[in-house]
Design a protein around this motif. Sequence first.
Motif, PDB file in Angstrom:
ATOM      1  N   ASP A  10       0.756  -1.267   0.101  1.00 37.39           N
ATOM      2  CA  ASP A  10      -0.004   0.019   0.115  1.00 37.39           C
ATOM      3  C   ASP A  10       0.897   1.211   0.063  1.00 37.39           C
ATOM      4  OD1 ASP A  10       0.771  -0.491   2.614  1.00 37.39           O
ATOM      5  OD2 ASP A  10      -0.892   0.459   3.388  1.00 37.39           O
ATOM      6  N   GLU A  11       2.173   1.192   0.142  1.00 42.85           N
ATOM      7  CA  GLU A  11       3.002   2.280  -0.170  1.00 42.85           C
ATOM      8  C   GLU A  11       3.847   2.311  -1.437  1.00 42.85           C
ATOM      9  OE1 GLU A  11       5.582   2.711   3.399  1.00 42.85           O
ATOM     10  OE2 GLU A  11       4.541   1.490   4.723  1.00 42.85           O
ATOM     11  N   PRO A  12       3.469   3.493  -2.317  1.00 41.07           N
ATOM     12  CA  PRO A  12       3.924   3.556  -3.258  1.00 41.07           C
ATOM     13  C   PRO A  12       5.516   3.555  -3.558  1.00 41.07           C
ATOM     14  CG  PRO A  12       1.962   4.969  -3.202  1.00 41.07           C
ATOM     15  CD  PRO A  12       2.259   4.459  -1.979  1.00 41.07           C
ATOM     16  N   GLY A  35      -1.981  -2.109  -4.789  1.00 42.79           N
ATOM     17  CA  GLY A  35      -1.878  -1.278  -3.471  1.00 42.79           C
ATOM     18  C   GLY A  35      -2.612  -2.058  -2.357  1.00 42.79           C
ATOM     19  N   ASP A  36      -3.108  -3.309  -2.781  1.00 41.47           N
ATOM     20  CA  ASP A  36      -3.822  -3.665  -1.504  1.00 41.47           C
ATOM     21  C   ASP A  36      -4.128  -5.304  -1.959  1.00 41.47           C
ATOM     22  OD1 ASP A  36      -5.735  -3.337   1.081  1.00 41.47           O
ATOM     23  OD2 ASP A  36      -6.481  -4.826   0.095  1.00 41.47           O
ATOM     24  N   GLY A  37      -4.153  -6.302  -1.052  1.00 40.77           N
ATOM     25  CA  GLY A  37      -4.259  -7.705  -1.377  1.00 40.77           C
ATOM     26  C   GLY A  37      -5.608  -7.941  -2.045  1.00 40.77           C
ATOM     27  N   ALA A  38      -6.453  -7.256  -1.863  1.00 40.49           N
ATOM     28  CA  ALA A  38      -8.107  -7.237  -2.383  1.00 40.49           C
ATOM     29  C   ALA A  38      -7.761  -7.091  -3.965  1.00 40.49           C
ATOM     30  CB  ALA A  38      -8.858  -6.248  -1.964  1.00 40.49           C
ATOM     31  N   ALA A  39      -6.653  -6.487  -4.531  1.00 40.51           N
ATOM     32  CA  ALA A  39      -6.564  -6.585  -6.018  1.00 40.51           C
ATOM     33  C   ALA A  39      -5.553  -7.628  -6.498  1.00 40.51           C
ATOM     34  CB  ALA A  39      -5.978  -5.233  -6.392  1.00 40.51           C
ATOM     35  N   VAL A  40      -5.286  -8.394  -5.958  1.00 42.29           N
ATOM     36  CA  VAL A  40      -4.330  -9.685  -6.290  1.00 42.29           C
ATOM     37  C   VAL A  40      -4.989 -10.624  -7.244  1.00 42.29           C
ATOM     38  CG1 VAL A  40      -2.991 -11.746  -5.671  1.00 42.29           C
ATOM     39  CG2 VAL A  40      -2.887  -9.497  -4.392  1.00 42.29           C
ATOM     40  N   ARG A  57       0.969  -5.979   6.148  1.00 46.47           N
ATOM     41  CA  ARG A  57      -0.224  -5.244   6.693  1.00 46.47           C
ATOM     42  C   ARG A  57      -0.640  -4.230   5.519  1.00 46.47           C
ATOM     43  NH1 ARG A  57       0.389  -4.846  12.566  1.00 46.47           N
ATOM     44  NH2 ARG A  57       2.006  -6.340  13.353  1.00 46.47           N
ATOM     45  N   MET A  58      -2.107  -4.628   5.250  1.00 40.90           N
ATOM     46  CA  MET A  58      -2.376  -3.376   4.177  1.00 40.90           C
ATOM     47  C   MET A  58      -3.859  -3.199   4.435  1.00 40.90           C
ATOM     48  SD  MET A  58      -1.036  -4.979   0.440  1.00 40.90           S
ATOM     49  CE  MET A  58      -1.306  -7.007   1.125  1.00 40.90           C
ATOM     50  N   PRO A  59      -4.530  -2.160   4.252  1.00 46.73           N
ATOM     51  CA  PRO A  59      -5.723  -1.643   4.959  1.00 46.73           C
ATOM     52  C   PRO A  59      -6.879  -2.392   4.449  1.00 46.73           C
ATOM     53  CG  PRO A  59      -5.262  -0.247   2.956  1.00 46.73           C
ATOM     54  CD  PRO A  59      -4.119  -1.133   3.368  1.00 46.73           C
ATOM     55  N   LEU A  60      -7.306  -3.096   3.242  1.00 46.88           N
ATOM     56  CA  LEU A  60      -8.477  -3.787   2.810  1.00 46.88           C
ATOM     57  C   LEU A  60      -8.482  -5.255   3.221  1.00 46.88           C
ATOM     58  CD1 LEU A  60      -9.842  -1.858  -0.339  1.00 46.88           C
ATOM     59  CD2 LEU A  60     -10.194  -1.409   2.121  1.00 46.88           C
ATOM     60  N   MET A  61      -7.389  -5.913   2.597  1.00 40.83           N
ATOM     61  CA  MET A  61      -7.105  -7.166   2.852  1.00 40.83           C
ATOM     62  C   MET A  61      -5.455  -7.513   3.136  1.00 40.83           C
ATOM     63  SD  MET A  61      -7.585 -10.430   0.095  1.00 40.83           S
ATOM     64  CE  MET A  61      -9.541 -10.330   0.074  1.00 40.83           C
ATOM     65  N   ASP A  62      -5.079  -8.064   4.265  1.00 41.16           N
ATOM     66  CA  ASP A  62      -3.806  -8.043   4.400  1.00 41.16           C
ATOM     67  C   ASP A  62      -3.162  -9.367   3.906  1.00 41.16           C
ATOM     68  OD1 ASP A  62      -4.239 -10.489   5.915  1.00 41.16           O
ATOM     69  OD2 ASP A  62      -4.632  -9.403   7.691  1.00 41.16           O
ATOM     70  N   GLY A  63      -1.914  -9.191   3.929  1.00 43.13           N
ATOM     71  CA  GLY A  63      -1.116 -10.303   3.318  1.00 43.13           C
ATOM     72  C   GLY A  63      -1.483 -11.640   3.572  1.00 43.13           C
ATOM     73  N   ILE A  64      -1.982 -11.867   4.800  1.00 43.41           N
ATOM     74  CA  ILE A  64      -2.375 -13.169   5.295  1.00 43.41           C
ATOM     75  C   ILE A  64      -3.587 -13.748   4.597  1.00 43.41           C
ATOM     76  CG2 ILE A  64      -2.869 -14.766   7.082  1.00 43.41           C
ATOM     77  CD1 ILE A  64      -1.394 -12.275   9.043  1.00 43.41           C
ATOM     78  N   PHE A  86       9.205  -5.992  10.139  1.00 47.98           N
ATOM     79  CA  PHE A  86       9.831  -6.627  11.573  1.00 47.98           C
ATOM     80  C   PHE A  86       9.807  -7.861  11.291  1.00 47.98           C
ATOM     81  CE2 PHE A  86       7.238  -2.565  12.725  1.00 47.98           C
ATOM     82  CZ  PHE A  86       8.413  -1.782  13.282  1.00 47.98           C
ATOM     83  N   GLU A  87      10.905  -8.490  11.426  1.00 49.08           N
ATOM     84  CA  GLU A  87      11.419  -9.827  11.196  1.00 49.08           C
ATOM     85  C   GLU A  87      10.545 -10.806  12.465  1.00 49.08           C
ATOM     86  OE1 GLU A  87      15.317 -10.852  11.154  1.00 49.08           O
ATOM     87  OE2 GLU A  87      15.547 -10.043  13.219  1.00 49.08           O
ATOM     88  N   ASN A  88      10.274 -10.213  13.397  1.00 48.08           N
ATOM     89  CA  ASN A  88       9.716 -10.926  14.728  1.00 48.08           C
ATOM     90  C   ASN A  88       8.121 -10.608  14.512  1.00 48.08           C
ATOM     91  OD1 ASN A  88       9.994  -8.336  15.429  1.00 48.08           O
ATOM     92  ND2 ASN A  88      10.459  -9.007  17.519  1.00 48.08           N
ATOM     93  N   ASP A  89       7.394 -10.265  13.683  1.00 48.93           N
ATOM     94  CA  ASP A  89       6.119  -9.873  13.608  1.00 48.93           C
ATOM     95  C   ASP A  89       5.223 -11.226  13.539  1.00 48.93           C
ATOM     96  OD1 ASP A  89       3.605  -8.637  13.045  1.00 48.93           O
ATOM     97  OD2 ASP A  89       4.328  -7.428  11.627  1.00 48.93           O
ATOM     98  N   GLU A  90       4.568 -11.339  14.414  1.00 49.67           N
ATOM     99  CA  GLU A  90       3.473 -12.525  14.503  1.00 49.67           C
ATOM    100  C   GLU A  90       2.745 -12.699  12.636  1.00 49.67           C
ATOM    101  OE1 GLU A  90       1.222 -13.535  17.729  1.00 49.67           O
ATOM    102  OE2 GLU A  90       2.797 -13.252  19.249  1.00 49.67           O
ATOM    103  N   TYR A  91       2.696 -11.568  12.391  1.00 52.42           N
ATOM    104  CA  TYR A  91       1.855 -11.394  11.038  1.00 52.42           C
ATOM    105  C   TYR A  91       2.806 -12.372  10.030  1.00 52.42           C
ATOM    106  CZ  TYR A  91      -1.842  -7.986  12.097  1.00 52.42           C
ATOM    107  OH  TYR A  91      -3.078  -7.483  12.781  1.00 52.42           O
ATOM    108  N   VAL A  92       3.932 -12.216  10.095  1.00 48.74           N
ATOM    109  CA  VAL A  92       4.744 -13.023   9.099  1.00 48.74           C
ATOM    110  C   VAL A  92       4.567 -14.400   9.363  1.00 48.74           C
ATOM    111  CG1 VAL A  92       7.075 -13.423   8.614  1.00 48.74           C
ATOM    112  CG2 VAL A  92       6.359 -10.887   9.359  1.00 48.74           C
ATOM    113  N   TYR A  93       4.520 -14.831  10.572  1.00 47.51           N
ATOM    114  CA  TYR A  93       4.465 -16.063  10.890  1.00 47.51           C
ATOM    115  C   TYR A  93       3.224 -16.739  10.550  1.00 47.51           C
ATOM    116  CZ  TYR A  93       4.047 -20.422  13.580  1.00 47.51           C
ATOM    117  OH  TYR A  93       4.066 -21.691  13.822  1.00 47.51           O
ATOM    118  N   GLU A  94       1.961 -15.899  10.562  1.00 47.47           N
ATOM    119  CA  GLU A  94       0.742 -16.269  10.189  1.00 47.47           C
ATOM    120  C   GLU A  94       0.586 -16.504   8.598  1.00 47.47           C
ATOM    121  OE1 GLU A  94      -1.709 -17.439  12.111  1.00 47.47           O
ATOM    122  OE2 GLU A  94      -0.793 -17.225  13.920  1.00 47.47           O
TER     123      GLU A  94
END
Length: 216
Positions: A10-12, A35-40, A57-64, A86-94
Amino acid sequence: MPVSVLLVDDEPLVRAGLRAVLEAQPDIEVVGEAGDGAAVIPLLHQLRPDVVAMDVRMPLMDGIEATRVVLRTVSDPPKILVVTTFENDEYVYEALRAGADGFLLKRARPAEIVHAVRLVAEGESLLFPAAVRQLAAEYGTSKARAVMDRAALTERESAVLRLMARGLSNAEIAAKLVVGVETVKTHVSAVLAKLGARDRTQAVIAAYESGFVAPG
């Protein structure tokens, strides 16, 4: 044929930086951006990229969730490289648990970014950092241990899985075990089948969650 990449962030400015790094390589081509997972999903059908570099982390649909949707709905899905701050982000693990093939830190050097894309495209997942390995161990469950017990890996398959968990490629594993690369590929396929894992990343997660491999 060059490795084709779809950038999703989401960051140009992040997308522009990744594009500049990747397009400087003769064997990598950036075929699109979102710019968002919803467009993939529409872009996957249109562009058929080999690799999707996707922010967590994205506003409409995140990467998970985007990873889950891609693997659930696309018959021949691309490799998914999670891009994170961040490498220790739980979002990464999920995201890895959801089926992503590897991850890349946004602050990575250009050479590391290029290496990550090539490695994921080749089907050999990235080495988890210590922080993510620790998260996997902390998420350990009796179910994961039961799956590992039922897998009944042979001694050689167990050795291969431990080396996979250290991030070694097939060629590196072959050198360690003094066997041919094709033999290693056969063992890797057997490990994935016995664990019911989609790919190397899923097998390594199972190894840490079950306690078969300890972080560190």
